[in-house]
Design a protein around this motif. Structure first.
Motif, PDB file in Angstrom:
ATOM      1  N   ALA A 186      15.027  24.723   6.355  1.00 43.39           N
ATOM      2  CA  ALA A 186      15.530  23.535   5.665  1.00 43.39           C
ATOM      3  C   ALA A 186      14.489  23.043   4.664  1.00 43.39           C
ATOM      4  CB  ALA A 186      15.845  22.444   6.677  1.00 43.39           C
ATOM      5  N   PRO A 187      14.901  22.256   3.690  1.00 40.63           N
ATOM      6  CA  PRO A 187      13.953  21.773   2.674  1.00 40.63           C
ATOM      7  C   PRO A 187      12.811  20.941   3.263  1.00 40.63           C
ATOM      8  CG  PRO A 187      16.213  21.453   1.940  1.00 40.63           C
ATOM      9  CD  PRO A 187      16.289  21.872   3.370  1.00 40.63           C
ATOM     10  N   CYS A 188      13.113  20.090   4.232  1.00 40.57           N
ATOM     11  CA  CYS A 188      12.096  19.197   4.796  1.00 40.57           C
ATOM     12  C   CYS A 188      12.178  19.182   6.320  1.00 40.57           C
ATOM     13  CB  CYS A 188      12.257  17.787   4.251  1.00 40.57           C
ATOM     14  SG  CYS A 188      12.071  17.637   2.466  1.00 40.57           S
ATOM     15  N   PRO A 189      11.800  20.274   6.988  1.00 35.60           N
ATOM     16  CA  PRO A 189      11.857  20.299   8.450  1.00 35.60           C
ATOM     17  C   PRO A 189      10.842  19.329   9.041  1.00 35.60           C
ATOM     18  CG  PRO A 189      10.659  22.200   7.645  1.00 35.60           C
ATOM     19  CD  PRO A 189      11.229  21.509   6.437  1.00 35.60           C
ATOM     20  N   ARG A 190      11.209  18.719  10.179  1.00 38.10           N
ATOM     21  CA  ARG A 190      10.297  17.777  10.832  1.00 38.10           C
ATOM     22  C   ARG A 190      10.348  17.986  12.343  1.00 38.10           C
ATOM     23  NH1 ARG A 190      11.534  11.834   8.661  1.00 38.10           N
ATOM     24  NH2 ARG A 190      13.671  12.466   9.174  1.00 38.10           N
ATOM     25  N   HIS A 191       9.166  17.954  12.939  1.00 38.46           N
ATOM     26  CA  HIS A 191       9.034  18.137  14.381  1.00 38.46           C
ATOM     27  C   HIS A 191       8.097  17.045  14.883  1.00 38.46           C
ATOM     28  CE1 HIS A 191       7.657  21.024  17.860  1.00 38.46           C
ATOM     29  NE2 HIS A 191       8.363  19.988  18.300  1.00 38.46           N
ATOM     30  N   PHE A 192       8.663  16.074  15.577  1.00 32.57           N
ATOM     31  CA  PHE A 192       7.876  14.983  16.132  1.00 32.57           C
ATOM     32  C   PHE A 192       7.551  15.310  17.585  1.00 32.57           C
ATOM     33  CE2 PHE A 192      10.496  13.134  12.781  1.00 32.57           C
ATOM     34  CZ  PHE A 192       9.555  12.447  12.032  1.00 32.57           C
ATOM     35  N   VAL A 193       6.258  15.415  17.890  1.00 36.64           N
ATOM     36  CA  VAL A 193       5.809  15.801  19.225  1.00 36.64           C
ATOM     37  C   VAL A 193       5.076  14.620  19.853  1.00 36.64           C
ATOM     38  CG1 VAL A 193       4.566  17.517  20.575  1.00 36.64           C
ATOM     39  CG2 VAL A 193       5.487  18.141  18.336  1.00 36.64           C
ATOM     40  N   ILE A 194       5.545  14.213  21.023  1.00 37.97           N
ATOM     41  CA  ILE A 194       4.974  13.050  21.700  1.00 37.97           C
ATOM     42  C   ILE A 194       4.219  13.500  22.950  1.00 37.97           C
ATOM     43  CG2 ILE A 194       5.513  10.876  22.867  1.00 37.97           C
ATOM     44  CD1 ILE A 194       8.115  10.811  21.162  1.00 37.97           C
ATOM     45  N   ASP A 195       2.932  13.177  23.004  1.00 40.00           N
ATOM     46  CA  ASP A 195       2.144  13.503  24.199  1.00 40.00           C
ATOM     47  C   ASP A 195       0.900  12.621  24.231  1.00 40.00           C
ATOM     48  OD1 ASP A 195       0.688  14.517  26.302  1.00 40.00           O
ATOM     49  OD2 ASP A 195       1.162  16.598  25.873  1.00 40.00           O
ATOM     50  N   PRO A 196       0.926  11.548  25.010  1.00 37.89           N
ATOM     51  CA  PRO A 196      -0.219  10.635  25.049  1.00 37.89           C
ATOM     52  C   PRO A 196      -1.448  11.238  25.710  1.00 37.89           C
ATOM     53  CG  PRO A 196       1.348  10.040  26.746  1.00 37.89           C
ATOM     54  CD  PRO A 196       2.007  11.106  25.919  1.00 37.89           C
ATOM     55  N   LEU A 197      -1.273  12.357  26.411  1.00 40.05           N
ATOM     56  CA  LEU A 197      -2.366  12.967  27.159  1.00 40.05           C
ATOM     57  C   LEU A 197      -2.899  14.246  26.508  1.00 40.05           C
ATOM     58  CD1 LEU A 197      -0.865  12.570  30.752  1.00 40.05           C
ATOM     59  CD2 LEU A 197      -2.362  10.989  29.512  1.00 40.05           C
ATOM     60  N   GLN A 198      -2.427  14.558  25.310  1.00 35.09           N
ATOM     61  CA  GLN A 198      -2.828  15.816  24.687  1.00 35.09           C
ATOM     62  C   GLN A 198      -4.336  15.900  24.472  1.00 35.09           C
ATOM     63  OE1 GLN A 198      -2.719  19.637  23.079  1.00 35.09           O
ATOM     64  NE2 GLN A 198      -1.260  18.537  24.353  1.00 35.09           N
ATOM     65  N   GLU A 199      -4.970  14.806  24.095  1.00 38.84           N
ATOM     66  CA  GLU A 199      -6.418  14.814  23.910  1.00 38.84           C
ATOM     67  C   GLU A 199      -7.148  14.642  25.231  1.00 38.84           C
ATOM     68  OE1 GLU A 199      -7.480  11.784  21.134  1.00 38.84           O
ATOM     69  OE2 GLU A 199      -6.904  12.964  19.376  1.00 38.84           O
ATOM     70  N   SER A 200      -6.755  13.646  26.006  1.00 35.02           N
ATOM     71  CA  SER A 200      -7.532  13.249  27.184  1.00 35.02           C
ATOM     72  C   SER A 200      -7.379  14.200  28.363  1.00 35.02           C
ATOM     73  CB  SER A 200      -7.126  11.839  27.613  1.00 35.02           C
ATOM     74  OG  SER A 200      -5.742  11.789  27.937  1.00 35.02           O
ATOM     75  N   VAL A 201      -6.208  14.784  28.535  1.00 32.44           N
ATOM     76  CA  VAL A 201      -5.950  15.663  29.686  1.00 32.44           C
ATOM     77  C   VAL A 201      -5.886  17.129  29.281  1.00 32.44           C
ATOM     78  CG1 VAL A 201      -4.231  16.274  31.453  1.00 32.44           C
ATOM     79  CG2 VAL A 201      -4.777  13.862  31.008  1.00 32.44           C
TER      80      VAL A 201
END
Length: 255
Positions: free
Chosen positions: A80-95
């Motif tokens: 698509a012209p403007c694909p978007r993927h929003f990824v939510i993970d509050p622990l990605q850095e800390s855990v």
């Protein structure tokens, strides 16, 4: 970079992850194998999103990025012209020591993906406030009933009418019970063959309206894979708010 080159780069990262595991894992026995969505299920998730021509996807939970890489691959294939993927993970850095995000970057998917380091109960309302409209969502965050329920509440407002919400670990009673509310009260419809081999979940879900799936379109038969944990649901074509008088019990007493 051409689409085929971008996809080849993603496929190579996915191949290495499946065969060799991530560069880092938490100090728990077989943590990657326990936490990550199996590669075969990730393939099916990718195929489902390609079949749906998804252009914007919201994902709750990143961890080792197995599903995120598959979603990114689908978005690249759809082109698509403007694909978007929003990824939510509050622990990605800390855990997770950023291991999942590093894999997305290695696959070149940071150009279309945005990582939100906030709890989904805060990140999803933010996306809603910003006017994000998604074609699909993948839910694999907290497995506590109340948190799954809240994720689904907001995703119902973010994913467009007729779009998809895919739930991992549907075999967990807490997750399945949260989903049942939306099935029985808000018209969500299970797609029975979206993840071939998921016979146990199909039985647990009860009767659903049949519709063509990506797996059927690609010729994958229901006996080709072992039983798994993913279920896909289609939202009604029109959003609506039911009367409180029309409440249908959703508790699955059978666990």
């Amino acid at each position: 970079m051409r689409t085929d080159e971008r996809r080849a780069r993603i496929s190579e990262v996915r191949r290495r992850l499946a065969q060799e595991g991530p560069a880092w894992t938490r100090d728990r026995e077989a943590d990657f194998e326990t936490v990550a969505v199996p590669a075969r299920r990730c393939d099916q998730l990718r195929d489902l999103l390609v079949f749906e021509a998804a252009q914007t996807v919201v994902e709750v939970g990143l961890a080792y990025a197995g599903s995120a890489l598959a979603i990114g691959e689908a978005l690249v294939v759809v082109d698509a012209p403007c694909p978007r993927h929003f990824v939510i993970d509050p622990l990605q850095e800390s855990v997770w020591s950023n291991v999942g995000w590093d894999l997305l970057c290695a696959a070149g998917l940071d150009s279309i993906a945005s990582l939100l380091l906030a709890p989904s109960s805060l990140a999803l309302p933010q996306l809603l406030t910003e006017g994000v409209v998604a074609d699909a969502a993948f839910v694999d965050g907290s497995h506590r009933f109340h948190e799954v329920f809240v994720d689904l509440y907001f995703l119902r407002k973010i994913v467009r009418p007729g779009g998809l919400i895919v739930v991992d670990d549907y075999d967990a009673p807490s997750v399945r019970t949260a989903v049942h509310y939306y099935e029985r009260n808000l018209g969500w419809t299970a797609i029975p063959d979206a993840f071939p081999g998921d016979a146990a979940a199909a039985v647990a879900a009860g009767p659903s309206a049949a519709e063509p799936s990506a797996a059927q379109a690609s010729g994958t038969g229901p006996g080709d894979a072992p039983a798994a944990r993913c279920r896909a649901f289609r939202l009604p074509d029109l959003s609506f708010e039911p009367s409180f008088e029309n409440f249908h019990p959703f508790w699955d007493s059978g666990g």
